[in-house]
Write an enzyme that holds these catalytic residues in place. Sequence first.
Site, PDB file in Angstrom:
ATOM      1  N   TYR A 148     -21.689  14.627  81.482  1.00 51.01           N
ATOM      2  CA  TYR A 148     -21.818  15.979  80.953  1.00 51.01           C
ATOM      3  C   TYR A 148     -21.250  16.091  79.536  1.00 51.01           C
ATOM      4  O   TYR A 148     -20.949  17.175  79.057  1.00 51.01           O
ATOM      5  CB  TYR A 148     -21.145  16.983  81.888  1.00 51.01           C
ATOM      6  CG  TYR A 148     -22.054  17.395  83.023  1.00 51.01           C
ATOM      7  CD1 TYR A 148     -22.690  18.620  83.024  1.00 51.01           C
ATOM      8  CD2 TYR A 148     -22.315  16.522  84.071  1.00 51.01           C
ATOM      9  CE1 TYR A 148     -23.550  18.987  84.049  1.00 51.01           C
ATOM     10  CE2 TYR A 148     -23.176  16.876  85.094  1.00 51.01           C
ATOM     11  CZ  TYR A 148     -23.784  18.108  85.086  1.00 51.01           C
ATOM     12  OH  TYR A 148     -24.652  18.464  86.097  1.00 51.01           O
ATOM     13  N   GLY A 271     -30.738  18.965  89.490  1.00 52.34           N
ATOM     14  CA  GLY A 271     -30.668  17.683  88.785  1.00 52.34           C
ATOM     15  C   GLY A 271     -29.597  16.767  89.353  1.00 52.34           C
ATOM     16  O   GLY A 271     -29.793  15.555  89.463  1.00 52.34           O
ATOM     17  N   ASP A 272     -28.451  17.344  89.722  1.00 52.25           N
ATOM     18  CA  ASP A 272     -27.394  16.555  90.358  1.00 52.25           C
ATOM     19  C   ASP A 272     -27.854  16.032  91.711  1.00 52.25           C
ATOM     20  O   ASP A 272     -27.549  14.900  92.091  1.00 52.25           O
ATOM     21  CB  ASP A 272     -26.136  17.405  90.531  1.00 52.25           C
ATOM     22  CG  ASP A 272     -25.541  17.838  89.209  1.00 52.25           C
ATOM     23  OD1 ASP A 272     -25.213  16.961  88.393  1.00 52.25           O
ATOM     24  OD2 ASP A 272     -25.415  19.052  88.988  1.00 52.25           O
ATOM     25  N   CYS A 273     -28.598  16.861  92.454  1.00 52.68           N
ATOM     26  CA  CYS A 273     -29.131  16.431  93.738  1.00 52.68           C
ATOM     27  C   CYS A 273     -30.110  15.275  93.555  1.00 52.68           C
ATOM     28  O   CYS A 273     -30.068  14.287  94.303  1.00 52.68           O
ATOM     29  CB  CYS A 273     -29.807  17.604  94.440  1.00 52.68           C
ATOM     30  SG  CYS A 273     -30.497  17.195  96.056  1.00 52.68           S
TER      31      CYS A 273
END
Length: 492
Positions: A148, A271-273
């Site tokens: 990030y 997106g993290d998934c």
Amino acid sequence: MPRSAPAPLVVVGDTLLDTDVEGRASRLAPDAPAPVLDVTDEHHRPGGAGLAAVLAARARPDGATHREIVLVTALGEDPADARVRELLAPHLTLVELPLHGTVPVKTRMCAEGRPLLRVDRGGGVVGEPTEAVHEALAGAHAVLVADYGRGVAERLRGHLADLAGHTPLVWDPHPHGAPPVPGARLVTPSAAEAAALSPPDPADPSAHRDGETGSLHGHGRRGAALATAWRSAAVAVTLGRRGAVLARPGDAAPLYFPAEQEAEGDPCGAGDCFASAAALALADGALPEEATHEAVRRAGVFVATGGVRNPDLWQGTPGTPGRPPQPDRGLRDARALAAAVRGRGGTVVATGGCFDLLHAGHVGMLQNARRTGDCLIVCLNSDVSVRRLKGDGRPITPQADRISVLAGLDCVDAVAVFDENTPERLLRELRPDVWVKGGDYGTSRLPEAAALEEWGGRTLLLPYLDGRSTTALARRAAVTRRSDPHGAEQSP
């Protein structure tokens, strides 16, 4: 001897604290043309790499041997950092780098679920990695970098570059972060991130940076160009509700993976998934193509079931003793469908069976069953149930494939799986008005008939097409396998 748990998936990256302030906005402030939010609730959850790690930890079913998830991230000593530790503790193993400052906090002000404003604060400088960090990276079976742009990935860049040479590594990039290390197995930018990280494509002027528009070929070209520039094995460009495209260096024909369902809802965290699902699949030995397909599927389910607002996401960890099993997704859909149809005065129709090698007789019966009411729910024998009833070697088609084929029929509205020999328990949950069986049954032979009488359900027999059966198809397939390449049958 009990089988040991597989080696861990290590998630590396910047953890945030995400806060949703919920309320109602029905008036404007008297001193400015700004809405006034009357706060009704406030929710806190880990974001960034913390969310990706939690999603990876939650991806295993209850009671199953699941891969340990280790999160390597930077945390300070602020109350917000303490809250993040508390939120992460039930789900994973936390290994910290020192943070000189505070964890970034992102606060969304939401009126009846719709964001009005986001407030960002916090941040700091990531310190030197500890011995525990070195040990965690050395013991990784696979690595997910959730970058990030806050300094963790950059601080560990040398270690990650060494790992990429021999360990499956997924890199979820950020426009404010550094490029992925060479040798990454899969990089997962969104369409907007891919556009921001690559030069404009004159051949695709429609490719705006909102992540949703632009041609599939344009997204694929950018993915291939980025894979070449980053020296990664593959790049999966995520396209939100459109799915993803997978490209390799110099690829002229990238693979397109459409979303399997229309997922309406808050896409926060999708997106993290996607990245965590892809990393788990690679850790289990999948190819990048297989990992991308699984990631698209999981991201769609994540959004459709409420995303980060789904309370099931935060309740304990898989396999925790005493934790009640979570209901099957198909059963939840079937229940909700039956309740909705009944609520508007409609007729709920259900049918059941193994549906192993779906044939024309099955399809005709299902189409006719759907015409008798306002929805059709298929109660499907699980693989364990089919094997118990039919013997070794059955089912020929595994449960997941049978669900996919049935759900793809226009006449089928929902599929729910049961493990018992008969669907009586499932029928008591669904309470259909009509229970349809193929014409090779007689009412006296239906063990579920007594259950239907409890709520006034009716049994309806529909005919199969003559000469169609799974057994006959299996026999013909066995004969075909013994035939020569020109089709002449050989003696057994």
